[in-house]
Motif scaffolding. Structure first.
Motif, mmCIF file in Angstrom:
data_model
loop_
_atom_site.group_PDB
_atom_site.id
_atom_site.type_symbol
_atom_site.label_atom_id
_atom_site.label_comp_id
_atom_site.label_asym_id
_atom_site.label_seq_id
_atom_site.Cartn_x
_atom_site.Cartn_y
_atom_site.Cartn_z
ATOM 1 N N ALA A 61 -0.399 -1.697 -7.183
ATOM 2 C CA ALA A 61 -1.009 -3.032 -7.273
ATOM 3 C C ALA A 61 -0.479 -3.750 -8.509
ATOM 4 C CB ALA A 61 -2.527 -2.931 -7.319
ATOM 5 N N HIS A 62 -0.392 -3.032 -9.622
ATOM 6 C CA HIS A 62 0.145 -3.614 -10.859
ATOM 7 C C HIS A 62 1.596 -4.074 -10.647
ATOM 8 C CE1 HIS A 62 0.693 -4.184 -15.181
ATOM 9 N NE2 HIS A 62 1.816 -3.496 -15.059
ATOM 10 N N ALA A 63 2.401 -3.256 -9.999
ATOM 11 C CA ALA A 63 3.809 -3.593 -9.763
ATOM 12 C C ALA A 63 3.963 -4.833 -8.885
ATOM 13 C CB ALA A 63 4.528 -2.410 -9.122
ATOM 14 N N ARG A 64 2.960 -5.096 -8.054
ATOM 15 C CA ARG A 64 3.006 -6.240 -7.135
ATOM 16 C C ARG A 64 2.189 -7.425 -7.629
ATOM 17 N NH1 ARG A 64 4.155 -1.868 -5.029
ATOM 18 N NH2 ARG A 64 5.411 -1.600 -3.157
ATOM 19 N N ASP A 65 1.628 -7.298 -8.835
ATOM 20 C CA ASP A 65 0.777 -8.350 -9.407
ATOM 21 C C ASP A 65 -0.426 -8.657 -8.516
ATOM 22 O OD1 ASP A 65 1.413 -9.055 -11.941
ATOM 23 O OD2 ASP A 65 2.799 -10.660 -11.384
ATOM 24 N N LEU A 66 -0.971 -7.640 -7.863
ATOM 25 C CA LEU A 66 -2.162 -7.829 -7.034
ATOM 26 C C LEU A 66 -3.399 -7.621 -7.898
ATOM 27 C CD1 LEU A 66 -1.241 -5.946 -3.731
ATOM 28 C CD2 LEU A 66 -1.113 -8.391 -4.217
ATOM 29 N N TYR A 91 -8.334 10.729 3.813
ATOM 30 C CA TYR A 91 -8.807 9.925 2.690
ATOM 31 C C TYR A 91 -9.010 8.487 3.117
ATOM 32 C CZ TYR A 91 -4.076 8.077 1.790
ATOM 33 O OH TYR A 91 -2.866 7.448 1.889
ATOM 34 N N ASP A 92 -9.987 7.857 2.491
ATOM 35 C CA ASP A 92 -10.310 6.453 2.711
ATOM 36 C C ASP A 92 -10.230 5.733 1.369
ATOM 37 O OD1 ASP A 92 -11.123 6.536 5.540
ATOM 38 O OD2 ASP A 92 -12.754 7.789 4.788
ATOM 39 N N VAL A 93 -9.764 4.495 1.412
ATOM 40 C CA VAL A 93 -9.631 3.687 0.196
ATOM 41 C C VAL A 93 -10.472 2.430 0.352
ATOM 42 C CG1 VAL A 93 -8.014 2.436 -1.291
ATOM 43 C CG2 VAL A 93 -7.254 4.508 -0.099
ATOM 44 N N ARG A 94 -11.267 2.126 -0.677
ATOM 45 C CA ARG A 94 -11.997 0.853 -0.745
ATOM 46 C C ARG A 94 -11.475 0.100 -1.954
ATOM 47 N NH1 ARG A 94 -17.456 1.133 -1.947
ATOM 48 N NH2 ARG A 94 -17.129 3.120 -2.960
ATOM 49 N N LEU A 95 -11.253 -1.195 -1.768
ATOM 50 C CA LEU A 95 -10.729 -2.011 -2.862
ATOM 51 C C LEU A 95 -11.613 -3.226 -3.099
ATOM 52 C CD1 LEU A 95 -6.936 -2.093 -1.905
ATOM 53 C CD2 LEU A 95 -8.098 -0.527 -3.475
ATOM 54 N N GLU A 103 -1.612 -8.293 2.213
ATOM 55 C CA GLU A 103 -1.170 -7.679 0.962
ATOM 56 C C GLU A 103 -1.808 -6.307 0.780
ATOM 57 O OE1 GLU A 103 -0.358 -11.467 -1.983
ATOM 58 O OE2 GLU A 103 -2.449 -10.951 -1.515
ATOM 59 N N VAL A 104 -3.083 -6.194 1.109
ATOM 60 C CA VAL A 104 -3.779 -4.906 1.004
ATOM 61 C C VAL A 104 -3.153 -3.898 1.960
ATOM 62 C CG1 VAL A 104 -5.962 -3.716 1.451
ATOM 63 C CG2 VAL A 104 -5.942 -5.834 0.114
ATOM 64 N N LEU A 107 0.107 -2.767 0.510
ATOM 65 C CA LEU A 107 -0.160 -1.903 -0.643
ATOM 66 C C LEU A 107 -0.527 -0.495 -0.185
ATOM 67 C CD1 LEU A 107 -0.784 -1.385 -3.696
ATOM 68 C CD2 LEU A 107 -3.103 -2.203 -3.206
ATOM 69 N N LEU A 108 -1.460 -0.390 0.735
ATOM 70 C CA LEU A 108 -1.921 0.932 1.173
ATOM 71 C C LEU A 108 -0.838 1.691 1.934
ATOM 72 C CD1 LEU A 108 -5.629 0.200 2.114
ATOM 73 C CD2 LEU A 108 -4.682 1.115 -0.022
ATOM 74 N N ALA A 109 0.028 0.976 2.655
ATOM 75 C CA ALA A 109 1.141 1.633 3.343
ATOM 76 C C ALA A 109 2.120 2.227 2.334
ATOM 77 C CB ALA A 109 1.849 0.650 4.272
ATOM 78 N N VAL A 110 2.408 1.473 1.270
ATOM 79 C CA VAL A 110 3.311 1.978 0.231
ATOM 80 C C VAL A 110 2.686 3.171 -0.468
ATOM 81 C CG1 VAL A 110 4.337 1.430 -2.024
ATOM 82 C CG2 VAL A 110 4.551 -0.174 -0.128
ATOM 83 N N VAL A 111 1.414 3.070 -0.812
ATOM 84 C CA VAL A 111 0.736 4.171 -1.502
ATOM 85 C C VAL A 111 0.757 5.429 -0.632
ATOM 86 C CG1 VAL A 111 -1.515 4.996 -2.316
ATOM 87 C CG2 VAL A 111 -0.689 2.727 -2.990
ATOM 88 N N ASP A 112 0.508 5.292 0.655
ATOM 89 C CA ASP A 112 0.524 6.453 1.543
ATOM 90 C C ASP A 112 1.911 7.090 1.584
ATOM 91 O OD1 ASP A 112 -1.080 8.076 3.425
ATOM 92 O OD2 ASP A 112 0.439 7.402 4.865
ATOM 93 N N GLU A 113 2.922 6.280 1.432
ATOM 94 C CA GLU A 113 4.296 6.778 1.454
ATOM 95 C C GLU A 113 4.694 7.458 0.151
ATOM 96 O OE1 GLU A 113 8.638 4.696 1.524
ATOM 97 O OE2 GLU A 113 7.183 3.954 2.982
#
Length: 137
Positions: A61-66, A91-95, A103-104, A107-113
């Motif tokens: 998120a920081h890298a993408r300025d989110l 795992y489940d993610v809440r933001l 954008e979310v 983000l979550l697709a990249v994190v999963d990768e």
């Protein structure tokens, strides 16, 4: 039915309440991370997954300025009673963010990768103890 060994880690507005869990410093969050976990091997394995995903959510998120006011990750799974083989980790993610749904999702697709611990577990992790344990006393 195998037992469900769930853990939750959170930071910012989605951190578990004070007194619930363990507080840990975190480079991406000024208030650190709180982990709600029971101290068993099963819970600690799931804590590794949840903590890795949470860390990567903040980093990416920081890298993408989110904007990210808070995040929480719950990881859970069971183990076969006869062998203690994992039945899998989910795992489940809440933001808490003002980012768009698109954008979310990215983000979550990249994190999963990129999340290292889930990636390692997906490949299988050999564990060994090549030498006898040391004795003291």
């Amino acid at each position: 039915m195998p037992e469900d060994f769930a853990v939750t880690v959170g930071a910012g507005t989605l951190a578990p309440a004070d007194g619930d869990g363990v507080a840990l410093p975190h480079r991406w969050t000024p208030g650190g991370v709180r982990a709600s976990v029971t101290f068993t091997g099963a819970h600690l394995l799931h804590l590794a997954v949840a903590g890795c995903v949470l860390n990567d959510v903040y980093r990416e998120a920081h890298a993408r300025d989110l904007p990210l006011a808070g995040a929480a990750v719950t990881a859970r799974g069971g183990f076969a009673p006869e062998t203690w083989a994992s039945t899998g980790v989910r795992y489940d993610v809440r933001l808490d963010t003002t980012a768009t749904d698109a954008e979310v999702a990215r983000l979550l697709a990249v994190v999963d990768e990129v999340a290292e611990i889930p990636r390692a577990l997906r490949q299988g992790v050999p564990v060994s103890r090549p030498t006898p344990s040391a004795r003291t006393g």
